[in-house]
Write a protein that holds these residues in place. Structure first.
Motif, mmCIF file in Angstrom:
data_model
loop_
_atom_site.group_PDB
_atom_site.id
_atom_site.type_symbol
_atom_site.label_atom_id
_atom_site.label_comp_id
_atom_site.label_asym_id
_atom_site.label_seq_id
_atom_site.Cartn_x
_atom_site.Cartn_y
_atom_site.Cartn_z
ATOM 1 N N GLN A 6 0.861 -1.177 0.000
ATOM 2 C CA GLN A 6 0.000 0.000 0.000
ATOM 3 C C GLN A 6 0.901 1.230 0.000
ATOM 4 N N VAL A 7 0.727 2.079 -1.000
ATOM 5 C CA VAL A 7 1.534 3.281 -1.149
ATOM 6 C C VAL A 7 0.626 4.486 -0.914
ATOM 7 N N PHE A 8 1.108 5.438 -0.133
ATOM 8 C CA PHE A 8 0.302 6.607 0.215
ATOM 9 C C PHE A 8 1.215 7.815 0.379
ATOM 10 N N LEU A 9 0.638 8.999 0.182
ATOM 11 C CA LEU A 9 1.405 10.223 0.368
ATOM 12 C C LEU A 9 1.696 10.435 1.845
ATOM 13 N N LYS A 10 2.867 10.952 2.141
ATOM 14 C CA LYS A 10 3.238 11.243 3.524
ATOM 15 C C LYS A 10 2.390 12.398 4.049
ATOM 16 N N ASP A 35 -10.660 15.275 5.043
ATOM 17 C CA ASP A 35 -9.277 14.786 4.974
ATOM 18 C C ASP A 35 -9.122 13.519 4.133
ATOM 19 N N VAL A 36 -9.692 13.515 2.944
ATOM 20 C CA VAL A 36 -9.602 12.353 2.050
ATOM 21 C C VAL A 36 -8.178 12.245 1.509
ATOM 22 N N ARG A 37 -7.626 11.047 1.554
ATOM 23 C CA ARG A 37 -6.308 10.750 1.000
ATOM 24 C C ARG A 37 -6.476 9.583 0.028
ATOM 25 N N VAL A 38 -5.861 9.671 -1.113
ATOM 26 C CA VAL A 38 -5.945 8.620 -2.124
ATOM 27 C C VAL A 38 -4.566 7.974 -2.248
ATOM 28 N N GLY A 39 -4.539 6.657 -2.229
ATOM 29 C CA GLY A 39 -3.294 5.917 -2.392
ATOM 30 C C GLY A 39 -3.477 4.855 -3.458
ATOM 31 N N ARG A 40 -2.570 3.902 -3.463
ATOM 32 C CA ARG A 40 -2.697 2.811 -4.421
ATOM 33 C C ARG A 40 -2.229 1.514 -3.770
ATOM 34 N N THR A 41 -2.755 0.418 -4.277
ATOM 35 C CA THR A 41 -2.387 -0.906 -3.799
ATOM 36 C C THR A 41 -1.785 -1.683 -4.957
ATOM 37 N N ILE A 42 -0.674 -2.332 -4.673
ATOM 38 C CA ILE A 42 0.018 -3.161 -5.670
ATOM 39 C C ILE A 42 0.099 -4.564 -5.083
ATOM 40 N N ALA A 60 12.708 -3.655 -0.547
ATOM 41 C CA ALA A 60 13.728 -3.166 -1.479
ATOM 42 C C ALA A 60 13.082 -2.716 -2.787
ATOM 43 N N MET A 61 12.073 -3.447 -3.249
ATOM 44 C CA MET A 61 11.342 -3.054 -4.460
ATOM 45 C C MET A 61 10.674 -1.698 -4.261
ATOM 46 N N CYS A 62 10.104 -1.496 -3.082
ATOM 47 C CA CYS A 62 9.444 -0.221 -2.778
ATOM 48 C C CYS A 62 10.441 0.925 -2.798
ATOM 49 N N GLU A 63 11.587 0.712 -2.183
ATOM 50 C CA GLU A 63 12.611 1.754 -2.098
ATOM 51 C C GLU A 63 13.161 2.123 -3.484
ATOM 52 N N LYS A 64 13.218 1.145 -4.383
ATOM 53 C CA LYS A 64 13.821 1.384 -5.698
ATOM 54 C C LYS A 64 12.824 1.748 -6.787
ATOM 55 N N LEU A 65 11.556 1.292 -6.669
ATOM 56 C CA LEU A 65 10.628 1.480 -7.783
ATOM 57 C C LEU A 65 9.190 1.791 -7.383
ATOM 58 N N LEU A 66 8.637 1.042 -6.466
ATOM 59 C CA LEU A 66 7.199 1.091 -6.245
ATOM 60 C C LEU A 66 6.717 2.343 -5.524
ATOM 61 N N ALA A 67 7.572 2.993 -4.751
ATOM 62 C CA ALA A 67 7.182 4.202 -4.029
ATOM 63 C C ALA A 67 8.238 5.288 -4.223
ATOM 64 N N ASN A 68 7.779 6.513 -4.322
ATOM 65 C CA ASN A 68 8.685 7.664 -4.331
ATOM 66 C C ASN A 68 8.867 8.052 -2.865
ATOM 67 N N THR A 69 9.922 7.548 -2.244
ATOM 68 C CA THR A 69 10.074 7.671 -0.800
ATOM 69 C C THR A 69 10.314 9.101 -0.318
ATOM 70 N N VAL A 70 10.508 10.028 -1.226
ATOM 71 C CA VAL A 70 10.624 11.435 -0.829
ATOM 72 C C VAL A 70 9.264 11.949 -0.360
ATOM 73 N N GLY A 73 4.948 7.123 1.586
ATOM 74 C CA GLY A 73 5.252 6.034 2.497
ATOM 75 C C GLY A 73 4.624 4.767 1.953
ATOM 76 N N TYR A 74 4.913 3.639 2.582
ATOM 77 C CA TYR A 74 4.339 2.386 2.112
ATOM 78 C C TYR A 74 4.224 1.392 3.261
ATOM 79 N N ARG A 75 3.318 0.432 3.086
ATOM 80 C CA ARG A 75 3.136 -0.691 4.000
ATOM 81 C C ARG A 75 3.234 -1.970 3.199
ATOM 82 N N VAL A 76 3.900 -2.950 3.744
ATOM 83 C CA VAL A 76 4.096 -4.227 3.052
ATOM 84 C C VAL A 76 3.448 -5.343 3.868
#
Length: 79
Positions: A6-10, A35-42, A60-70, A73-76
């Protein structure tokens, strides 16, 4: 194993899509929504017998591709 990310904006990052959804919900009569927030699920399958190693690999996939960590955030979950 099945991986779910699950990827979401910080917090503090403007969620333009979330604001648009919130505005639309208000327009349809659900004014109490806030306070609606939209994310995505992979979701994907991962060939691994070790859950700990699989989770580390997905992170590691999240850090390199699946999420823009700047800005994201993400949950695995690995099952």
């Amino acid at each position: 194993m099945r991986a779910k990310v699950q990827v979401f904006l910080k917090p503090g990052v403007l969620d333009v899509q979330g604001k648009a959804v919130e505005h639309a919900l208000h327009g349809l009569g659900w004014g109490e929504v806030a306070d609606v927030r939209v994310g995505r699920t992979i979701e994907f399958d991962l060939k691994s017998a070790d859950a700990t190693a699989a989770e580390a690999e997905v992170k590691a996939m999240c850090e390199k591709l699946l999420a823009n960590t700047v800005i994201e955030g993400y949950r695995v979950e690995v099952a």
